[in-house]
Design a protein around this motif. Structure first.
Motif, PDB file in Angstrom:
ATOM      1  N   HIS A 319     -11.278  56.583  25.462  1.00 40.19           N
ATOM      2  CA  HIS A 319     -11.472  55.292  24.597  1.00 40.19           C
ATOM      3  C   HIS A 319     -12.340  55.697  22.789  1.00 40.19           C
ATOM      4  O   HIS A 319     -11.958  55.143  21.923  1.00 40.19           O
ATOM      5  N   ALA A 322     -10.231  57.277  20.930  1.00 38.27           N
ATOM      6  CA  ALA A 322      -9.515  56.868  19.675  1.00 38.27           C
ATOM      7  C   ALA A 322     -10.653  56.144  18.339  1.00 38.27           C
ATOM      8  O   ALA A 322      -9.634  55.848  17.291  1.00 38.27           O
ATOM      9  N   LEU A 338      -5.109  56.507  23.648  1.00 41.56           N
ATOM     10  CA  LEU A 338      -4.744  55.176  23.985  1.00 41.56           C
ATOM     11  C   LEU A 338      -3.379  55.211  24.580  1.00 41.56           C
ATOM     12  O   LEU A 338      -3.843  54.826  26.021  1.00 41.56           O
TER      13      LEU A 338
END
Length: 658
Positions: A319, A322, A338
């Protein structure tokens, strides 16, 4: 500062080895059970800061226990080896050894060993993400400690229960257990658990956003950690201070505390602590827009997390990757991470299910052991008590059987109702699909009557007759008018002919279908909507284009996708359609430069009744039907889209091969 770190490590080594030297002197002369118990004490003294050394003592303790055939010592040795694996962050091996230790403890019916096993296994399932199972084991441990009046280890169990509630964001309940654990640690003068509890309380305030209170607890923890030379929990306190400062926007000391925690974790080979420290460094670099440093720190975190398989940390890393690439404007990398995040999350969910299923044999074994124990007790009772017990069982069993029979009949009735509802749902779905198809045809054929071919023929024949009659009498301008009228009639005839492809009722999906003709027919139908607004570019392959399928259904699928592309372009734009042969399949790429699809809707577009159109303007079945048609033809659809940039549908369908 570097010198201070070395001094601290030396003092820690000296304090630990001061106790260890005394035990080692005793160990030289000890044999058998006494030797194993001394080894156990040495392991507990060094496992936190010197796991490699502790592992060697654990393996020796297990071997000696096995040689003398003492099951209780074998169970305890396995549990201590599991503890070393735990502090190294190797949760899978720790769980394996703890389950073996618990199995022996249950066979011995040793309450102390059993409740320690429950506590350790509960903590491991917490770290592996199985929170319900973790709570079940930890509460068993707490209840057993209360039942047998064992205070030793109670503070640890209470802390572990609090960790589960903290992870599911119930911070008030978590703090209640942590504070209770702190009180027990003070009462039993267990400074390690006192420090453990202080850090955990600080974490709950941190997660609630109460940063002023949180940093007070972490500073207390840092001071206590240095006083008692507990490197592990001291590192946790330093990380906590760094995270609080980061959230508070105080940038001066963040790097110092995070690097302090990393150095401490490195000194004791604490891979979990290293992963957490580098993760926070990466977040701090990102907040300062130092993207290269953020990626470098996160790469180190990823290395440690992957090495010891810290599931939650691996998810958090993906995460954060990203987030970093989003700030850098690299959309492709954002989508890549993702996608990995979703895949890992789903995989971990499956792991949790599998792990819970693997508990079934253990729970069955627990019940069998309880049953055998009860059976042995019954043998010592007289015949009257056995008869009373048998009567009680009958009294309990008969109503249960009656209830089971009633429930079985109700379940059978519900099962039949469910089957009936499923059949009705399938019928309704077929009707909805047919309704959508007919609705599409109604829009496309608006204004075209059932007998339109007759007046078209009258017009065509009339123009031909009029042209012949006036042959030689008309000028060039009149001839142009005749030609325009003829072209209009021919175009209308072709449109009516194209519509017939959409109403074909053949259920077969084993017919040769020319995909290029199908696409051209769809473009012809949509001509009035597209012209003067959208430029259509077609790049068709020159190779064999016949597909295996149902021509009417494929017309409907292509029409839905192209019509969606046209609707996505509000002003002017381009629709590009490409085909190419890939093995035994044909790939059709339909790409527009329209509004695009929001990321949160990409996974929903194939759901029935999902639509972003205003009420009355869409049923939400168009793409659902399209995906269904492609799947029933043995094909697939991949959708890529960026908001305000456009969408691309990649349809893959099997070729016709005789």
């Amino acid at each position: 500062m570097k010198g201070l770190t070395y001094i601290l490590l030396f003092m820690t080594f000296f304090l630990c080895h001061g106790q260890e030297d005394s035990l080692l002197r005793k160990l030289d002369q000890a044999e058998g059970r006494e030797r194993v118990e001394i080894l156990h004490n040495i392991i507990i003294n060094v496992w936190l800061n010197y796991p490699k050394q502790a592992m060697g003592y654990g393996e020796e303790a297990f071997e000696v226990s096995r040689q003398i055939g003492d099951s209780a010592l074998i169970s305890k040795s396995l549990r201590l080896i599991a503890g070393v694996h735990y502090y190294k962050g190797d949760y899978d091996h720790s769980l394996e050894y703890n389950l073996k230790a618990l199995e022996i403890a249950l066979s011995l019916n040793d309450s102390s060993l059993i409740n320690n096993g429950y506590n350790n296994i509960g903590l491991l399932y917490y770290n592996l993400g199985s929170y319900q199972t973790a709570l079940e084991y930890l509460l068993k441990s707490k209840d057993m400690k209360a039942r047998i009046g064992e205070v030793y280890g109670l503070s640890t169990t209470l802390n572990n229960i609090g960790l589960v509630f903290e992870r599911i964001h119930d911070y008030a309940t978590a703090r209640k257990y942590f504070e209770e654990a702190y009180d027990v640690a003070i009462e039993t003068q267990n400074t390690d658990n006192e420090l453990y509890s202080i850090n955990n309380i600080g974490i709950t305030y941190l997660r609630e956003g109460n940063l002023d209170v949180a940093i007070k607890y972490f500073r207390r923890g840092l001071i206590l950690g240095e006083d008692i030379a507990n490197i592990n929990w001291g590192a946790v306190s330093a990380r906590g201070i760094g995270e609080v400062l980061m959230l508070s926007g105080v940038k001066d000391s963040i790097q110092y505390f995070l690097e302090k925690s990393i150095k401490a974790s490195e000194s004791i080979d604490d891979k979990k602590g290293l992963a957490e420290g580098y993760f926070l460094l990466a977040k701090n670099s990102l907040s300062n827009e130092e993207f290269v440093d953020a990626l470098a720190h996160l790469s180190k975190c990823e290395g440690w997390a992957n090495q010891i398989q810290i599931r939650q940390q691996q998810l958090d890393n993906l995460h954060l990757y990203a987030d970093i690439y989003e700030r850098m404007g690299d959309t492709e990398k954002v989508n890549e991470y993702l996608k990995q995040y979703i895949q890992l999350r789903d995989s971990l969910f499956q792991d949790v299910i599998s792990r819970n299923l693997s508990l079934i044999p253990i729970k069955i074994k627990e019940e069998q052991d309880r049953y055998l124990m009860s059976e042995q007790q019954i043998k010592f009772k007289d015949q009257v008590i056995r008869n009373q017990l048998f009567t009680a069982i009958i009294i309990i069993t008969v109503p249960l059987l009656v209830v089971m029979i009633v429930l079985f009949r109700k379940n059978e009735k519900k099962k039949k109702e469910l089957q009936k509802n499923n059949e009705e749902l399938k019928k309704t779905q077929k009707l909805l699909i047919t309704s959508e198809k007919m609705a599409s045809l109604g829009v496309l054929a608006a204004g075209v009557g059932h007998e339109i071919n007759n007046p078209l023929n009258f017009i065509k024949n009339g123009i031909e007759a009029l042209s012949k009659k006036m042959e030689g009498k008309t000028d060039d301008e009149m001839k142009t008018y005749f030609r325009i009228v003829n072209e209009g009639v021919e175009r209308a005839t072709n449109i009516v002919k194209s519509l017939s492809h959409f109403s074909r009722r053949s259920p077969s999906t084993d017919e040769p279908c020319n995909i290029h003709e199908i696409i051209e027919n769809c473009l012809l139908i949509l001509h009035n909507k597209i012209r003067n607004k959208i430029r259509v570019v077609t790049n068709f392959t020159s190779e064999a284009t016949e597909l295996r399928g149902n021509e009417g259904r494929l017309h409907q699928a292509m029409m839905n996708i192209i019509a969606n592309a046209e609707q996505a372009i509000k002003d002017e734009g381009t629709i590009e359609i490409n085909t190419k042969k890939v093995g035994d399949y044909m790939e059709i790429w339909i790409e527009d430069d329209g509004e695009g699809i929001p990321e949160e809707n990409l996974l929903k577009i194939s759901d029935p009744f999902f639509t972003t159109k205003p009420p009355g303007e869409g049923t939400g079945l168009g793409l659902f039907i399209t995906f269904s048609i492609v799947e029933e033809h043995g094909g697939s659809i991949d959708v890529k889209s960026n908001l305000n940039e456009g969408s691309k549908f990649i349809i893959k369908l099997p070729l016709w091969n005789e």
